[in-house]
Design a protein around this motif. Structure first.
Motif, PDB file in Angstrom:
ATOM      1  N   GLU A  25       0.450  -1.006   0.347  1.00 34.46           N
ATOM      2  CA  GLU A  25      -0.147   0.329  -0.261  1.00 34.46           C
ATOM      3  C   GLU A  25       1.218   1.336   0.176  1.00 34.46           C
ATOM      4  N   LYS A  26       2.048   1.029   0.914  1.00 34.52           N
ATOM      5  CA  LYS A  26       3.304   2.002   0.939  1.00 34.52           C
ATOM      6  C   LYS A  26       3.597   2.555  -0.392  1.00 34.52           C
ATOM      7  N   ASP A  27       3.225   1.576  -0.904  1.00 36.89           N
ATOM      8  CA  ASP A  27       4.914   1.891  -2.826  1.00 36.89           C
ATOM      9  C   ASP A  27       3.570   2.431  -3.479  1.00 36.89           C
ATOM     10  N   LEU A  28       2.449   1.748  -3.209  1.00 36.00           N
ATOM     11  CA  LEU A  28       1.623   2.539  -4.551  1.00 36.00           C
ATOM     12  C   LEU A  28       1.194   3.767  -4.123  1.00 36.00           C
ATOM     13  N   LEU A  29       0.729   4.059  -2.888  1.00 33.70           N
ATOM     14  CA  LEU A  29       0.855   5.463  -2.190  1.00 33.70           C
ATOM     15  C   LEU A  29       1.455   6.576  -2.533  1.00 33.70           C
ATOM     16  N   GLU A  80      -8.394  -3.284  -3.733  1.00 34.08           N
ATOM     17  CA  GLU A  80      -8.990  -3.298  -3.729  1.00 34.08           C
ATOM     18  C   GLU A  80      -8.535  -1.225  -3.336  1.00 34.08           C
ATOM     19  N   MET A  81      -7.246  -1.614  -3.752  1.00 34.29           N
ATOM     20  CA  MET A  81      -6.178  -0.100  -3.725  1.00 34.29           C
ATOM     21  C   MET A  81      -6.911   0.662  -4.374  1.00 34.29           C
ATOM     22  N   LYS A  86      -5.983   7.730  -7.125  1.00 30.70           N
ATOM     23  CA  LYS A  86      -7.057   8.227  -7.534  1.00 30.70           C
ATOM     24  C   LYS A  86      -6.410   8.795  -8.758  1.00 30.70           C
ATOM     25  N   LYS A  87      -5.367   8.586  -9.569  1.00 29.00           N
ATOM     26  CA  LYS A  87      -5.211   8.833 -10.358  1.00 29.00           C
ATOM     27  C   LYS A  87      -4.695   7.571 -11.764  1.00 29.00           C
ATOM     28  N   SER A  88      -4.786   7.557 -12.997  1.00 28.06           N
ATOM     29  CA  SER A  88      -5.177   6.524 -13.768  1.00 28.06           C
ATOM     30  C   SER A  88      -4.003   5.274 -13.228  1.00 28.06           C
ATOM     31  N   TYR A  89      -4.250   4.301 -12.930  1.00 24.79           N
ATOM     32  CA  TYR A  89      -4.982   3.302 -11.864  1.00 24.79           C
ATOM     33  C   TYR A  89      -3.996   1.267 -12.913  1.00 24.79           C
ATOM     34  N   ILE A  90      -2.534   1.696 -13.154  1.00 25.43           N
ATOM     35  CA  ILE A  90      -2.611   0.094 -14.245  1.00 25.43           C
ATOM     36  C   ILE A  90      -2.320  -1.179 -13.143  1.00 25.43           C
TER      37      ILE A  90
END
Ligand code: RRO
Length: 304
Positions: A25-29, A80-81, A86-90
């Motif tokens: 989660e930290k990586d993605l945020l 879930e992430m 909020k931005k584009s998520y691949i």
């Protein structure tokens, strides 16, 4: 400098590559807070995986080698992430079987937020499994099943991540297998699979799993990445190609655009430098654009 691949909007055409620093989660945020044009996740599987054991990543100035073995938190976590990104998520999908990938992809279609998908057909490091994208006999049947059983057009964009190819006949072979499917983008290249780096002092490979065999990244693979982008763009002039492999500077990004890329991803350099690399590399790229008096990406003409 926005670009759009089907319905997937990228604020800037420079993204993280699936792999380094995009598992937790930290990586993605952190990626969400960075300048990366989208958040790209680590390839996910049905079940959570620890990955391969022992030292599994090593790098030096020009080269990285990894045998991570697909460590990830399981596909539901990456779904879930989508509520927090909020931005584009691949989401990179790397299920261990066709059935797993069908289940994972259908689940991602139920998410409230629409996502982009990068189907990883090129992981070199799962013990006991070859790279699907090198198995020309299976590739077409595999994609046929995916497109029959998943409503792929509902994703913001659907792409496949390919390994490097080295022969013109291979590019044509891949073209024959994939050109009939409505694929929105191709990401190339994944790491150069099955390399070996040996430390002569310790008289041992620098990583431990699979007797030291792993996927190579870093600046030494850039010419291979460039030629793969170039060759696929020649075969698929209308396809968006996301270039990946050995990018460290804005100059490297510019070279990938000259080869035919619509956007690029950063792997090894992101691993080394962290999220600051996106701002630095983007600024270097803008400087080059300015020095050439180019105003938009369409001013960069693909080499013949
Ligand atoms: O996790 C890995 O070992 C890994 C994957 Br899934 C991939 O696609 N490419 C790579 O270099 N390592």
């Amino acid at each position: 400098m926005k670009i759009k691949i089907k319905d997937l909007e990228l604020e800037i055409p420079i993204l993280n590559a699936s792999g380094p620093r995009c598992t937790t989660e930290k990586d993605l945020l952190d990626l969400e807070d960075s300048l990366s044009g989208a958040v790209v996740s680590k390839s996910c599987t049905l079940e959570k995986r620890e990955g391969n054991k022992g030292k599994r990543y090593w790098d030096c100035e020009t080269l990285s080698i990894n045998s991570m073995g697909l460590p990830n938190l399981g596909f539901e976590f990456y779904g879930e992430m989508s509520k927090k990104v909020k931005k584009s998520y691949i989401i990179s999908v790397g299920g261990l079987s066709l059935e797993d990938n069908v289940t994972i992809l259908n689940h991602f279609l139920t998410l409230e937020k629409k996502v982009g998908i990068e189907l990883n057909l090129s992981c070199p490091n799962v013990i006991g499994k070859g790279q699907l994208a090198y198995d020309f006999d299976c590739l077409e049947g595999y994609l046929t099943e995916i497109f029959q059983r998943v409503n792929i057009s509902k994703f913001l964009a659907f792409g496949i991540k390919l390994p490097p190819y080295f022969e013109l006949t291979h590019y044509v072979g891949v073209y024959m297998k994939i050109s009939k499917f409505p694929i929105d983008f191709i990401t190339c290249i994944n790491s150069v699979g099955n390399g070996l780096v040996i430390d002569y002092e310790r008289e041992k490979p620098v990583i431990e799993p699979k007797n030291g065999i792993g996927g190579l990244g870093g600046s030494i693979i850039k010419p291979v990445g460039l030629s793969n982008v170039y060759n696929f763009k020649k075969l698929f002039p209308k396809m968006d190609i996301i270039g990946c492999g050995g990018i460290e500077t804005g100059k490297d990004v510019f070279e990938y655009f000259l080869a035919g890329a619509s956007a690029v991803q950063i792997g090894t350099q992101f691993h080394k430098e962290g999220t600051g690399c996106f701002k630095r590399i983007y600024e270097e790229f803008l400087e080059i654009m300015k020095s050439k008096n180019y105003k938009s990406l369409s001013d960069i003409k693909t080499i013949p």
